[in-house]
Design an enzyme around this catalytic site. Structure first.
Site, PDB file in Angstrom:
ATOM      1  CG  HIS A 128     -25.842  -9.060  -1.015  1.00  0.00           C
ATOM      2  ND1 HIS A 128     -24.785  -9.957  -1.028  1.00  0.00           N
ATOM      3  CD2 HIS A 128     -26.831  -9.689  -0.332  1.00  0.00           C
ATOM      4  CE1 HIS A 128     -25.121 -11.060  -0.397  1.00  0.00           C
ATOM      5  NE2 HIS A 128     -26.365 -10.927   0.035  1.00  0.00           N
ATOM      6  CG  ASP A 163     -22.107  -8.490  -2.238  1.00  0.00           C
ATOM      7  OD1 ASP A 163     -22.526  -8.059  -1.147  1.00  0.00           O
ATOM      8  OD2 ASP A 163     -22.588  -9.482  -2.811  1.00  0.00           O
ATOM      9  CB  SER A 208     -27.213 -14.076   0.197  1.00  0.00           C
ATOM     10  OG  SER A 208     -26.868 -13.387   1.362  1.00  0.00           O
TER      11      SER A 208
END
Length: 364
Positions: free
Chosen positions: A341, A310, A142
């Site tokens: 995610h 995601d 991320s």
């Protein structure tokens, strides 16, 4: 500031494993960053070299150890013989604060991904290289990947990293479709926080996670919906472990860090923080903040792993990133249609679908 004695066994207290060393490294802007070094598994035949793993926004380095050992990337890397280093960006639970500021000072929260890429990531990678004499592999998740993209695009760290792994990569956030993120950015809630002088952003209230206030521990449907609103429809989380996970995550970030992401969403770019015309002129010598140049990010020893569900690392945003990377697409890509995610760090099958790929890539 938390001292070393208070930190003893904190990172791995979930599994009562304390075989790690916590090291403090100062960035050039005097934030004191915590980096933990996990002991190499005793049954590993030989060391395969260092690897630095870096968490995403609102998380800390402990996220790599919250699943059972056979399902956690940190343990799997150590069991395969890697010298595992766990990065913790500034203001998270396992970093050490600042040489001058306290948590109550505005300056303690005066940062965004620009500073993470300029100071924190180079300090962490430099520490690993200085301690081991080797180039570490880098695994980011991320915003951990966004830090790397920003640093590499400005030709930092190019000679200090061996192989790179990007999980749920984030450069552009043009198409983020998490409902709460869209609402916050489009309604300029980030500016409201700044106007109210709320410098720290946390998902807790009076030391209790907001999700725990909204959803009772037994209301798993409510919990799933709450998480989905932020990250997308995660396929593979064990929601019955919510109380355990909530005792570790989330961790605070700077409101300015979220403002920066909101700027990127609204302007559909990946550029430095926008301080306004005058602020930009004073800081950058121009009226608009400079964009990060993705064509300078090396890809010859990289793998990108992203998910079709995601809501934060959107598929189209990842494809837009790929279109700008160099080397004509000569890099490894893995696409998991069902992954959202948090599946990448807490998914019960991530060990088979994601981490095995990472280990094979690092071993190749």
């Amino acid at each position: 500031m938390v001292n070393t004695e208070q930190r003893d066994c904190m990172l791995l207290r979930a599994w009562n494993l304390c075989e790690y060393t916590s090291i403090q490294v100062a960035g050039n802007d005097q934030f004191l960053i915590g980096v933990q070094r996990l002991a190499i598994a005793r049954h590993a035949s030989e060391s395969k070299g260092p690897v630095l793993v870096l968490h995403g926004i609102l998380l800390g380095g402990d996220v790599w150890f919250l699943n059972p050992p056979e399902e956690s990337l940190g343990f799997m890397l150590a069991d395969k013989g890697y010298d595992v280093w766990i990065g913790n960006t500034r203001t998270t639970r396992f970093s050490y604060g600042h040489t001058s500021y306290t948590k109550e000072d505005e300056g303690f929260w005066d940062w965004s991904v620009d500073e993470l890429a300029k100071y924190d990531l180079p300090a962490m990678i430099g520490l690993v290289q200085n301690q081991t004499g080797l180039k570490p592999h880098f695994i980011g998740f991320s915003q951990g990947t966004q830090q790397a993209f920003a640093a590499f695009s400005e030709e930092r760290l190019l000679d200090m990293v061996s192989k790179t792994v990007y999980m749920a990569p984030v450069a552009y956030v043009r198409n983020v479709h998490a409902p709460i993120s869209q609402l916050a950015a489009s309604a300029y809630i980030d500016r409201l926080f700044q106007a109210l002088h709320i410098y720290e952003f946390s998902t807790s209230y009076r030391k209790k996670e907001v999700v725990d206030i909204i959803c009772k521990p037994t209301a798993l449907g409510c919990y799933r919906t709450f998480i989905t609103a932020f990250t997308g429809n995660n396929c593979c989380l064990n929601f019955s472990r919510r109380t355990f996970v909530d005792s570790y995550e989330t961790q605070p970030t700077a409101t300015k860090n979220l403002v920066h992401l909101a700027q990127q969403y609204r302007k559909k770019n990946f550029a430095k923080y926008d301080y306004g015309f005058l602020g930009n002129l004073l800081r950058y010598g121009r009226f608009t903040p400079p964009a990060y140049d993705m064509s300078k990010v090396p890809t010859n020893n990289a793998i990108f792993i992203h998910g079709g569900a995601d809501a934060l690392s959107d598929t189209q945003d990842v494809l837009d990133l790929f279109a700008l990377l160099p080397d004509g697409g000569r890099y490894k890509v893995s696409f998991l249609p069902e992954y959202a995610h948090l599946d990448f760090v807490l998914g019960t099958n991530a060990n088979r679908l994601v981490y095995k790929q990472i280990l094979d890539f690092l071993d190749s």
